[in-house]
Design an enzyme around this catalytic site. Structure first.
Site, PDB file in Angstrom:
ATOM      1  CG  ASP A   1      -1.917   1.080   1.253  1.00 41.20           C
ATOM      2  OD1 ASP A   1      -2.440   1.388   0.179  1.00 41.20           O
ATOM      3  OD2 ASP A   1      -2.193   1.621   2.334  1.00 41.20           O
TER       4      ASP A   1
ATOM      5  CG  ASP B   1      -1.788   1.341   6.936  1.00 44.95           C
ATOM      6  OD1 ASP B   1      -2.533   1.191   5.948  1.00 44.95           O
ATOM      7  OD2 ASP B   1      -1.223   2.420   7.191  1.00 44.95           O
TER       8      ASP B   1
ATOM      9  CG  ASP C   1      -4.081  -2.439   2.856  1.00 46.55           C
ATOM     10  OD1 ASP C   1      -4.309  -2.158   1.678  1.00 46.55           O
ATOM     11  OD2 ASP C   1      -3.549  -1.650   3.659  1.00 46.55           O
TER      12      ASP C   1
END
Length: 841
Positions: free
Chosen positions: A313, A576, A580
């Site tokens: 990410d 995080d 995700d």
């Protein structure tokens, strides 16, 4: 804003009724495992059951010492694994407790501060700057809020929310604009909202619930170790039976045949393989915890070494998840970086930006301005604020400054709005918008700054349109890259690990961050909307050919991970946010951020980075490769060391001689083999090129045919040395007990030589130059005990030996390492010559 009395909220009785009906406002929680459940999970592992069965077998055979040693190793493995599991569970629970939110709720017309788990649908909650929204809700007053939704969407820029006019959340665009979601952070404004969904029915909860359907996979090394253990167990059982039958048939002494068979079985029971896998992974997890990497599932450690694609990410992982002032453009001059600002005009622009910012704020751009610009002017007093509104997206402060005869009005906001307030001419307006667009194309968030004067004795206008503003310039912000990311990305790429960025952010921002990180040489950025339109073949091609994906949704991330896996990649996913979590669960290795990550992401992952440092995942890959290499060294050593032991056990049958190895001798040898497997190889440092070589192939075997043959060959060399010493001693007329002592000495020294040979680089010289304290301790203790049982008459008799002449003892000690060293030297010279020939051609 409407007064709280206009919305008295639910009564306490109605709230209690709804709490009983709908349950608490909690996300789907994994079943908590106590120590008894963890113990049951550990001891039912088939490889550990094999260790227990071997200890019981030794006990039934009457070998209490051997049973005690193996039982102690079983207890050590259980203790280490339990410690690691409990440590992980306690750390995760601590993170959950720290993130447990509270909420301000109207009950019976009175505002109360309650645990967020007590919220029910229909509750009226008060939210303000700095609050984490505790449930999905709909704004019901005239407030305007800005929210950080990065944990849900991956978008680092705040979004605006205000009251709608429809009847429900899904009624239309107005209601979508009025909805605030659980887990988001209020960065500006305050208001009242009605709870519309709690727990698993929130957007965050639905993603968490979807994880329950995703299976976890057993790693390839686990499967291979199981196969090796079964194979060696079958070979050991077959050789034991064959030894008993042949010895009894050829010699007619079935008691001696049974003793020989038991000894052979004890020497071939493959307990070292499960010990190596379990202990190496448990100790590896313990070592990684000291590096701020929490391993929730130890088998993921070995999978790290095979990772070929690292999906990450952007927000909060590659970047710091905060705004930082990057560039300014003074009036209509070219943009410059903040660090290069010189001259009064630039400093005036920055001072004006600070005066236009709120002081006690959670707004990321206000914080960035306050961090970048010096303190306020001396004796400055803030008289009035004009807040942001949907009709006029600008914010202004009115100041009285002692050395200024007029009031100073500092304003910032959307460039197009502020340009109109400043009355810029059409040409200047077009030029300013072009400049702002160019900044946005570089992935920057752009606002404008203006200033006005107002007489101190005049009444202030109702809104900022009553001022005559003067244009000051543009400010451009970015979510800055973490300082350690470029080096970590470069190290990963040098190691053959492809880094792929998946973000919900703007494509220009994604492209800019990817360039700063050195993530890829391929500039193409794919959008989530484009991915959704692709068929499976097109999606697989995009997953292989594109390294940067923007505006992706959670389902796109999950599909990308699945496509990469289908293409044969070993995938690690870092992140995080709640968005995700499905991809974290599906990847071979899921790596969550611990400091700011959500519970859903942490529970879905196999590894948690406690310091949220992207560079830690690269260190974890390095450690994963090191652990796998060391498991391979230990496995090859186990195969090789059993050859001379088995050969010496079979020697009496082949030469029609008395038994040489007895169960006590095997116990002594296990005192060398087990520590070597469990500690010496586990403490081997990484190879110098460990992060300059490509990942191992996903289908690579820890022990392939060539490796197995090479290990057998080295074991045969050690046995040849033992056999030569035994035959030479017999030809010289030494007593049988002295022959046995010399053969056993050669066997033990050959064992130490095999340890060195299978250490770093599989080269004697290279291994000896790389210190290993565990090997030094094992070697010193082994040599001391060997000297005692071969030189001291009492200890020798206990082992069935007689002290041999010192020259013969020195010969027995020198023969195995000399032979192994000579062959190793030939192998290295041949490899160097072959490498030289290949480079010249």
């Amino acid at each position: 804003m409407n007064a709280p009395g206009a919305h008295p909220g639910l009564s306490a009785a109605e709230a209690a009724l709804r709490l009983r009906r709908d349950g608490p406002n909690l996300l789907p929680q994994p079943e908590r495992r106590g120590w008894s459940r963890m113990l049951f999970d550990v001891v039912r592992e088939p490889m550990l059951l094999l260790l227990v069965a071997a200890a019981v077998l030794y006990l039934l055979l009457g070998e209490a010492r051997d049973a005690a040693i193996l039982g102690a190793s079983v207890l050590l493995v259980i203790a280490l694994t339990l410690y690691q599991e409990l440590r992980s569970e306690h750390a995760l629970q601590a993170l959950r407790d720290l993130s447990s939110p509270r909420a301000r709720v109207l009950r019976d017309g009175v505002e109360r501060n309650l645990a967020a788990r007590e919220l029910v649908v229909g509750d009226m909650i008060s939210v303000a700057e700095g609050d984490r929204v505790p449930a999905d809700a709909r704004i019901v007053d005239d407030a305007e809020l800005e929210l950080d939704e990065s944990l849900l969407t991956g978008e680092s820029m705040p979004v605006r929310r205000f009251a709608g006019t429809g009847a429900g959340i899904d009624a239309g665009t107005d209601d979508a604009q009025s909805t605030i979601q659980a887990g988001t952070l209020v960065v500006r404004g305050h208001g009242l909202a009605e709870v519309t969904a709690i727990g698993a029915r929130t957007g965050m909860g639905r993603i968490g619930a979807s994880l329950q359907t995703l299976p976890t996979e057993r790693t390839p090394l686990q499967n291979e170790m199981r196969r090796v253990v079964v194979l060696f167990a079958l070979i050991g059982m077959a050789s034991c039976v064959l030894m008993i039958v042949l010895y009894g048939w050829l010699r007619g002494d079935w008691l001696q045949a049974l003793l020989a068979g038991i000894t052979l079985a004890m020497s071939n029971i493959p307990e070292e393989f499960p010990v190596v896998l379990t202990v190496f992974l448990a100790l590896g997890g313990w070592r990684m915890a000291h590096q701020r990497v929490l391993v929730r599932r130890p088998p993921a450690i070995e999978a790290l070494g095979a990772v070929t694609v690292l999906c990450t990410d952007k927000t909060g992982t590659l970047t710091e998840n905060r705004m930082a002032l990057q560039e300014i453009a003074i009036e209509r001059n070219p943009a410059m970086v903040v660090d290069a600002v010189h001259g009064e005009a630039g400093r005036a622009l920055l001072r004006c930006a600070r005066l236009a910012s709120a002081r006690e704020t959670h707004d990321p751009m206000d914080r960035a301005i306050l961090d970048a610009v010096a303190d306020d002017p001396a004796s400055a007093e803030n008289l009035h604020r004009y807040p942001l509104s949907s009709a006029l997206p600008v914010y202004a402060n009115v100041w009285r400054i002692d050395d200024d005869p007029s009031l100073v009005v500092a304003c910032k906001g959307a460039p197009e709005t502020l340009a109109i307030l400043c009355g810029l001419a059409p040409e200047a307006l077009a030029e300013t918008m072009t400049q702002a667009g160019a900044m946005a194309q570089r992935g920057l968030r752009v606002i404008a700054v203006a200033q006005a004067k107002w007489p101190q004795d005049a009444a202030l206008p109702d809104d900022v349109r009553g001022f005559r503003f003067q244009w000051r310039g543009l400010l451009a912000f970015a979510d800055p890259l973490r300082a350690a990311v470029p080096a970590a990305v470069a190290e990963a790429r040098a190691a053959g690990v492809r880094v792929v960025m998946l973000t919900g952010d703007h494509p220009d921002t994604a492209r800019n961050i990817a360039a700063q990180a050195g993530l890829s040489g391929r500039p193409r950025v794919a959008l989530g909307a484009d991915l959704a339109a692709l068929d499976d073949a097109g999606f697989a091609a995009a997953a292989n050919d594109i390294d940067v994906f923007a505006r992706v949704q959670p389902e796109h991330k999950l599909r990308l991970v699945e496509a990469l896996k289908a293409n044969g990649a070993v995938v690690a996913m870092t992140g995080d946010g709640v968005n995700d979590a499905p991809a974290l669960m599906t990847a071979h290795v899921g790596v969550a951020m611990g400091a700011r990550g959500t519970d859903v992401a942490r529970e879905a992952s196999s590894i948690v980075l406690l310091d949220d440092d992207f560079a830690s995942i690269v260190r974890a890959i390095r450690m994963g490769r090191t652990i796998y290499d060391n498991i391979g060294r230990a496995a090859r050593y186990i195969i090789a060391v059993h050859i001379p032991i088995t050969g010496l056990a079979l020697l009496p049958l082949l030469l029609d001689a008395p038994l040489i190895l007895l169960p006590l001798h095997i116990v002594f040898l296990e005192m060398i083999v087990d520590p070597a497997c469990s500690f010496v190889f586990e403490r081997e440092p990484p190879a110098e090129n460990i992060m300059r070589r490509p990942p191992r192939a996903p289908d690579a075997r820890l022990i392939d045919a060539a490796t197995f043959a090479a290990s057998i060959g080295r074991g045969l060399l050690a046995f040849v040395a033992v056999l030569a010493v035994y035959l030479l001693a017999g030809r010289a007329g030494l007593a049988t007990t002295q022959q046995a002592a010399l053969a056993f000495t050669a066997l033990v020294i050959g064992n130490l030589g095999l340890i060195v040979l299978h250490r770093s680089g599989d080269s004697l010289w290279r291994a000896l130059r790389r210190p290993n304290p565990a090997f030094a301790i094992v070697s010193a203790l082994t040599l001391a005990l060997l000297a005692a049982i071969t030189l001291l008459p009492g200890a020798s008799a206990w082992f069935g030996f007689a002290p041999p002449p010192l020259p013969w003892l020195l010969l027995a000690a020198a023969t195995p390492p000399m032979l192994l060293f000579a062959v190793d030297l030939v192998e290295r010279r041949w490899a160097e010559r072959r490498h030289g020939n290949s480079t010249t051609t």
